[in-house]
Structures are given as structure tokens and as C-alpha cells.
Design an enzyme around this catalytic site. Sequence first.
Site, PDB file in Angstrom:
ATOM      1  CB  SER A   9      -0.903   0.022   1.227  1.00  0.00           C
ATOM      2  OG  SER A   9      -1.490   1.300   1.328  1.00  0.00           O
ATOM      3  CG  HIS A  34      -3.916  -1.603  -1.391  1.00  0.00           C
ATOM      4  ND1 HIS A  34      -5.017  -2.353  -1.732  1.00  0.00           N
ATOM      5  CD2 HIS A  34      -4.304  -0.804  -0.375  1.00  0.00           C
ATOM      6  CE1 HIS A  34      -6.034  -2.031  -0.944  1.00  0.00           C
ATOM      7  NE2 HIS A  34      -5.621  -1.074  -0.109  1.00  0.00           N
ATOM      8  CG  ASP A  36      -5.175   2.459   0.974  1.00  0.00           C
ATOM      9  OD1 ASP A  36      -6.103   1.650   0.804  1.00  0.00           O
ATOM     10  OD2 ASP A  36      -4.107   2.159   1.549  1.00  0.00           O
ATOM     11  CG  MET A  38      -8.371   7.207   2.658  1.00  0.00           C
ATOM     12  SD  MET A  38      -7.570   7.199   4.260  1.00  0.00           S
ATOM     13  CE  MET A  38      -6.648   5.662   4.166  1.00  0.00           C
ATOM     14  CG  HIS A  67      -9.381   0.191  -0.303  1.00  0.00           C
ATOM     15  ND1 HIS A  67      -8.748   0.068   0.915  1.00  0.00           N
ATOM     16  CD2 HIS A  67     -10.711   0.170  -0.036  1.00  0.00           C
ATOM     17  CE1 HIS A  67      -9.660  -0.009   1.872  1.00  0.00           C
ATOM     18  NE2 HIS A  67     -10.848   0.061   1.331  1.00  0.00           N
ATOM     19  CG  MET A  69     -11.313   3.319   2.326  1.00  0.00           C
ATOM     20  SD  MET A  69      -9.701   3.313   3.135  1.00  0.00           S
ATOM     21  CE  MET A  69      -8.635   3.387   1.707  1.00  0.00           C
ATOM     22  CG  MET A 138     -11.519  -2.831   5.526  1.00  0.00           C
ATOM     23  SD  MET A 138     -10.123  -2.353   4.483  1.00  0.00           S
ATOM     24  CE  MET A 138      -9.046  -1.509   5.648  1.00  0.00           C
ATOM     25  CG  ASP A 176      -6.387  -2.878   3.035  1.00  0.00           C
ATOM     26  OD1 ASP A 176      -5.233  -2.669   3.420  1.00  0.00           O
ATOM     27  OD2 ASP A 176      -7.129  -1.995   2.541  1.00  0.00           O
TER      28      ASP A 176
HETATM   29  C1  DX5 Z   1      -6.355   1.545   5.727  1.00  0.00           C
HETATM   30  C2  DX5 Z   1      -5.935   1.294   4.285  1.00  0.00           C
HETATM   31  C3  DX5 Z   1      -4.906   0.216   4.208  1.00  0.00           C
HETATM   32  C4  DX5 Z   1      -3.555   0.633   4.781  1.00  0.00           C
HETATM   33  C5  DX5 Z   1      -2.815  -0.583   5.223  1.00  0.00           C
HETATM   34  O1  DX5 Z   1      -7.400   2.438   5.753  1.00  0.00           O
HETATM   35  O2  DX5 Z   1      -7.041   0.887   3.511  1.00  0.00           O
HETATM   36  O3  DX5 Z   1      -4.732  -0.209   2.866  1.00  0.00           O
HETATM   37  O4  DX5 Z   1      -2.781   1.336   3.838  1.00  0.00           O
HETATM   38  O5  DX5 Z   1      -1.705  -0.203   5.979  1.00  0.00           O
HETATM   39  P1  DX5 Z   1      -1.061  -1.166   7.057  1.00  0.00           P
HETATM   40  O6  DX5 Z   1      -0.595  -2.386   6.316  1.00  0.00           O
HETATM   41  O7  DX5 Z   1       0.061  -0.357   7.619  1.00  0.00           O
HETATM   42  O8  DX5 Z   1      -2.125  -1.501   8.070  1.00  0.00           O
HETATM   43 ZN    ZN Z   2      -6.624  -0.190   1.553  1.00  0.00          ZN
END
Ligand code: DX5
Ligand code: ZN
Length: 216
Positions: A9, A34, A36, A38, A67, A69, A138, A176
Site C-alpha cells: 500500500s 494498493h 488507498d 480517502m 481501494h 474509501m 479489512m 487489508d
Molecule cells: C487503511 C488502508 C490500508 C492501509 C494498510 O485504511 O485501507 O490499505 O494502507 O496499511 P497497514 O498495512 O500499515 O495496516
Molecule cells: Zn486499503
Amino acid sequence: MTKIKIAPSILSGDFANMGKTVEDVQKWGGDYIHFDVMDGVYVPNLTFGMPMCRAIRKHTDLPIDAHLMIVEPEKYVEQFCDSGADIVTFHPEASKDVAGTLAKIKAKGKRCGLVLNPDKEVELILPYLDQVDMIVLMGVFPGFGGQKFIPSVLNKIERVAMLIQASGRAIELEVDGGVTEQNAAEMREKGVTVLVGGSSVFRSPDPEATIEALRG
Ligand code: DX5
Ligand code: ZN
């Protein structure tokens, strides 16, 4: 047994140097990037969006696992597909039209998936088993990297793996959040096929070795 894929990620990467970050992931032997996304509404944090996806696309041939969010992912999934994402996943409770949003991703020729938070029931995804290419569980509540894995998610991995097997479809099962070299083996035993690694990979003194260790 099929080889486990590792999806580092880039939330834990160098934001001032994202091109190099994805090049590093590929050099270290990662399988997916990956990514993320947000929005500060669905989760209490902000990251990056389509322009960043387009920018890193030029620096790697690895599939980008986006991903989302965000609330109302239906508004953005097509733009992520057009920006070079290969897999687009979102949280079903954030969407007003889950089936339609999955169909939009598929219509772009991309892989689609749904993400379940630690407190969400597996039943939520049952109606979409014939549509999804990936289910993401998750291991932490989304919003931040570097959190500790919530152990009760382990039982869910096993249940979802069985549902996938019963469906007869080639659905990937990704975990994840909170994945480490210490807990990855148990997840692999329970039937995971893709492991996301944020802080475990990027804070490792030897990321290549960590990716191999996560793969098992
Ligand atoms: C959390 C993200 C994850 C995060 C994982 O909200 O969706 O993908 O980057 O990071 P680690 O592996 O450090 O928990
Ligand atoms: Zn993620």
C-alpha cells in the site's frame, strides 16, 4: 496451491516521490499496487485521487488495486478506470447502487470488488457474489496505515473463503490492514489470496525480504 499475491500500500510510501515508490514496489517483487483513496467523509482522512492514479500509471506495469474509501463511489469509479486502475473496490454501505457501481467497473473492462469493515457482516456481500472479482476484508477500521490487526477478522477469512469456493467463481480474497510477517501465515492458512502490506513493507529494513515473507 496458488501463489499468494502481495499488494504493498503506497499510503505508507514517499508522497513526494510516488513514481519512485511504485517503481520500488515492482523492483521488490510486489504483485499489485494498493492505492488507498480517502475522501475525508467516509473516513476521517484525505489522501489522493484520479490524477495521482494517472501519474503513477506511467511508472509501473503492475495492476493498480484502487481501494475507494469514499461516499458515493458510483460518481468516480469510471474515472478511476480511465485513470489506469485495474481493480476497483469500494465499501457497499457507501454506495446507493452497489450492483450498478460494480457493473460500471466491469463495463470498463476492469475487475471489481467489495470491501467489508471489521464490524460488517459477511451477509452484506452475498447478493453480489456472482458479480465481484475480489472481496476485501479489512483487518482494521479504514482511515490510517500502521494500525493493529483485529483478530476476530480471522474467522471471517475462513467463512468468505468457503463462500468463494462454493460459488465456483475465481474471486480473489484480499486482507487489508494490520498484515505483518507475524500474522500472515495464519491468514494464508485460512484461505487468503492477496495480502496488503503498508507499514510492514515500507518500514521494513529489507522490503524485498518482507514481501517474500508475507507471501510465505
Ligand atoms: C487503511 C488502508 C490500508 C492501509 C494498510 O485504511 O485501507 O490499505 O494502507 O496499511 P497497514 O498495512 O500499515 O495496516
Ligand atoms: Zn486499503
